[in-house]
Scaffold this motif. Structure first.
Motif, PDB file in Angstrom:
ATOM      1  N   GLY A  73       7.630   1.716  -4.722  1.00 51.39           N
ATOM      2  CA  GLY A  73       8.272   1.560  -3.431  1.00 51.39           C
ATOM      3  C   GLY A  73       7.354   0.830  -2.469  1.00 51.39           C
ATOM      4  N   LYS A  74       7.876   0.554  -1.273  1.00 44.54           N
ATOM      5  CA  LYS A  74       7.099  -0.208  -0.304  1.00 44.54           C
ATOM      6  C   LYS A  74       5.837   0.539   0.129  1.00 44.54           C
ATOM      7  N   LEU A  75       5.962   1.843   0.365  1.00 47.94           N
ATOM      8  CA  LEU A  75       4.803   2.614   0.800  1.00 47.94           C
ATOM      9  C   LEU A  75       3.761   2.693  -0.301  1.00 47.94           C
ATOM     10  N   GLN A  76       4.203   2.937  -1.541  1.00 45.09           N
ATOM     11  CA  GLN A  76       3.255   2.984  -2.652  1.00 45.09           C
ATOM     12  C   GLN A  76       2.584   1.632  -2.847  1.00 45.09           C
ATOM     13  N   ALA A  77       3.338   0.555  -2.729  1.00 46.94           N
ATOM     14  CA  ALA A  77       2.756  -0.779  -2.891  1.00 46.94           C
ATOM     15  C   ALA A  77       1.725  -1.052  -1.798  1.00 46.94           C
ATOM     16  N   PHE A  78       2.027  -0.608  -0.568  1.00 44.94           N
ATOM     17  CA  PHE A  78       1.088  -0.808   0.543  1.00 44.94           C
ATOM     18  C   PHE A  78      -0.200  -0.025   0.315  1.00 44.94           C
ATOM     19  N   VAL A  79      -0.081   1.233  -0.118  1.00 39.31           N
ATOM     20  CA  VAL A  79      -1.267   2.057  -0.383  1.00 39.31           C
ATOM     21  C   VAL A  79      -2.071   1.478  -1.543  1.00 39.31           C
ATOM     22  N   GLU A  80      -1.399   1.025  -2.581  1.00 46.27           N
ATOM     23  CA  GLU A  80      -2.098   0.420  -3.718  1.00 46.27           C
ATOM     24  C   GLU A  80      -2.816  -0.855  -3.294  1.00 46.27           C
ATOM     25  N   LEU A  81      -2.218  -1.606  -2.384  1.00 47.25           N
ATOM     26  CA  LEU A  81      -2.859  -2.824  -1.877  1.00 47.25           C
ATOM     27  C   LEU A  81      -4.163  -2.476  -1.154  1.00 47.25           C
ATOM     28  N   ILE A  82      -4.118  -1.448  -0.311  1.00 49.27           N
ATOM     29  CA  ILE A  82      -5.324  -1.010   0.394  1.00 49.27           C
ATOM     30  C   ILE A  82      -6.371  -0.509  -0.602  1.00 49.27           C
ATOM     31  N   PHE A  83      -5.919   0.282  -1.570  1.00 52.25           N
ATOM     32  CA  PHE A  83      -6.844   0.841  -2.564  1.00 52.25           C
ATOM     33  C   PHE A  83      -7.529  -0.273  -3.357  1.00 52.25           C
ATOM     34  N   ASP A  84      -6.759  -1.255  -3.820  1.00 55.59           N
ATOM     35  CA  ASP A  84      -7.346  -2.358  -4.592  1.00 55.59           C
ATOM     36  C   ASP A  84      -8.296  -3.181  -3.741  1.00 55.59           C
ATOM     37  N   PHE A  85      -7.948  -3.372  -2.466  1.00 56.80           N
ATOM     38  CA  PHE A  85      -8.803  -4.128  -1.560  1.00 56.80           C
ATOM     39  C   PHE A  85     -10.150  -3.429  -1.370  1.00 56.80           C
ATOM     40  N   VAL A  86     -10.121  -2.126  -1.120  1.00 53.96           N
ATOM     41  CA  VAL A  86     -11.363  -1.366  -0.929  1.00 53.96           C
ATOM     42  C   VAL A  86     -12.144  -1.295  -2.230  1.00 53.96           C
ATOM     43  N   ASP A  87     -11.446  -1.080  -3.350  1.00 49.68           N
ATOM     44  CA  ASP A  87     -12.124  -0.998  -4.649  1.00 49.68           C
ATOM     45  C   ASP A  87     -12.826  -2.306  -4.973  1.00 49.68           C
ATOM     46  N   PRO A 256      -8.135  -4.305  12.473  1.00 47.75           N
ATOM     47  CA  PRO A 256      -8.506  -4.147  11.055  1.00 47.75           C
ATOM     48  C   PRO A 256      -9.877  -4.742  10.741  1.00 47.75           C
ATOM     49  N   LEU A 257     -10.239  -5.827  11.430  1.00 50.28           N
ATOM     50  CA  LEU A 257     -11.537  -6.450  11.184  1.00 50.28           C
ATOM     51  C   LEU A 257     -12.678  -5.497  11.526  1.00 50.28           C
ATOM     52  N   GLN A 258     -12.562  -4.755  12.634  1.00 50.83           N
ATOM     53  CA  GLN A 258     -13.609  -3.813  13.005  1.00 50.83           C
ATOM     54  C   GLN A 258     -13.727  -2.684  11.990  1.00 50.83           C
ATOM     55  N   ALA A 259     -12.599  -2.215  11.473  1.00 46.43           N
ATOM     56  CA  ALA A 259     -12.640  -1.186  10.431  1.00 46.43           C
ATOM     57  C   ALA A 259     -13.268  -1.740   9.154  1.00 46.43           C
ATOM     58  N   PHE A 260     -12.942  -2.981   8.822  1.00 47.57           N
ATOM     59  CA  PHE A 260     -13.506  -3.612   7.627  1.00 47.57           C
ATOM     60  C   PHE A 260     -15.022  -3.795   7.761  1.00 47.57           C
ATOM     61  N   ILE A 261     -15.475  -4.239   8.934  1.00 52.59           N
ATOM     62  CA  ILE A 261     -16.915  -4.431   9.141  1.00 52.59           C
ATOM     63  C   ILE A 261     -17.659  -3.109   9.018  1.00 52.59           C
ATOM     64  N   PHE A 262     -17.112  -2.049   9.607  1.00 51.83           N
ATOM     65  CA  PHE A 262     -17.765  -0.740   9.513  1.00 51.83           C
ATOM     66  C   PHE A 262     -17.839  -0.299   8.056  1.00 51.83           C
ATOM     67  N   MET A 263     -16.764  -0.492   7.309  1.00 50.96           N
ATOM     68  CA  MET A 263     -16.750  -0.114   5.895  1.00 50.96           C
ATOM     69  C   MET A 263     -17.746  -0.943   5.084  1.00 50.96           C
TER      70      MET A 263
END
Length: 277
Positions: A73-87, A256-263
């Motif tokens: 679903g859309k929510l699962q796809a969005f969460v998987e996108l975030i997970f793959d990006f962070v991974d 999102p950029l500030q969250a990405f930089i902190f991460m």
């Protein structure tokens, strides 16, 4: 709401945290805490940060329990996108071995992003609701009710996050290198000679301490300035809506950029702490 104050009073009211402290009279709030000293709780920062953290945990747990191997679903796809990006970010930047780093990076990115996104909420909405609750529910003067809805505009929170990263840096440095290796890292770099131990220690200590402080101040400075601009826009009257919209659209990239930089800086700092040479 801006018309009820002068511009300076309006800005000050919106940039003041809701405070709670203890005194001889028991638990008191806001103005009664002005002379309370060090131990003052910013209850709006605590409330919103904890609430958004719970939202993050609930949402990702819900998606994990209902995940399917078929078409997501859309929510699962969005969460998987975030997970793959962070991974992918962790795999490209962290060169040690730890099962903690990826979940930590995911938590930092999503949690900080959610707190940053509170900056897009109209600046008068939540303070007005809080003022009405204080007035009609507790008989308080609405002018004495404060609400800062963006936790990352509070230096206390960003420093707390950065200190957590700092303690993990120390932990991994000692775990991988040992106490002796960590001590040598502080005393024998960059000049590998016993005569330069005091100089090395000063330089390395400053470098080590600067990392968490830069994390905290960077996030706080960007979000505080952003919130201040939103507040200033709210004082311009009829022209505030298009200006608010333009600034909000710009922040769809900045937040999102500030969250990405902190991460990413967290990953890099922990990767440096995990190097065993």
């Amino acid at each position: 709401m801006a018309s009820e104050y002068t511009t300076s009073e309006y800005i000050k009211h919106h940039l003041t945290n809701a405070r709670m402290c203890t005194s001889d009279d028991g638990i008191v709030f806001n103005k009664a805490c002005e002379d309370a000293g060090f131990w003052v709780w910013h209850i709006d920062t605590l409330g919103w940060s904890i609430g958004l953290g719970i939202l993050f945990l609930w949402l990702f747990r819900k998606v994990a329990k209902s995940a399917t191997t078929g078409v997501p679903g859309k929510l699962q796809a969005f969460v998987e996108l975030i997970f793959d990006f962070v991974d992918g970010s962790v795999k490209s930047s962290f060169h040690g071995r730890s099962s903690l780093i990826a979940p930590l990076a995911l938590t930092i990115f999503v949690w900080v992003l959610l707190m940053n996104l509170m900056d897009l909420v109209p600046v008068d909405l939540l303070p007005t609701i809080a003022g009405m609750i204080g007035q009609y529910g507790f008989g308080m003067d609405p002018h004495d009710v404060y609400m800062k809805a963006v936790p990352t505009t509070d230096l206390n929170l960003t420093v707390a996050l950065a200190l957590g990263v700092f303690f993990l840096m120390i932990f991994y440095s000692i775990k991988i290198k040992g106490v002796g290796g960590f001590t040598k890292e502080l005393t024998l770099q960059p000049f590998n000679h016993w005569a330069f131990i005091p100089v090395n220690f000063i330089l390395e200590s400053i470098t080590l301490l600067a990392r968490p402080f830069s994390l905290a101040l960077r996030l706080f400075g960007n979000l505080y300035a952003s919130e201040l601009i939103f507040i200033l826009i709210a004082t311009v009257g009829y022209f505030q809506l298009p200006m608010h919209f333009m600034w909000a659209v710009f922040h769809l990239l900045v937040l999102p950029l500030q969250a990405f930089i902190f991460m990413m800086l967290t990953i890099v700092y922990l990767s440096l702490a995990s190097e065993d040479h």
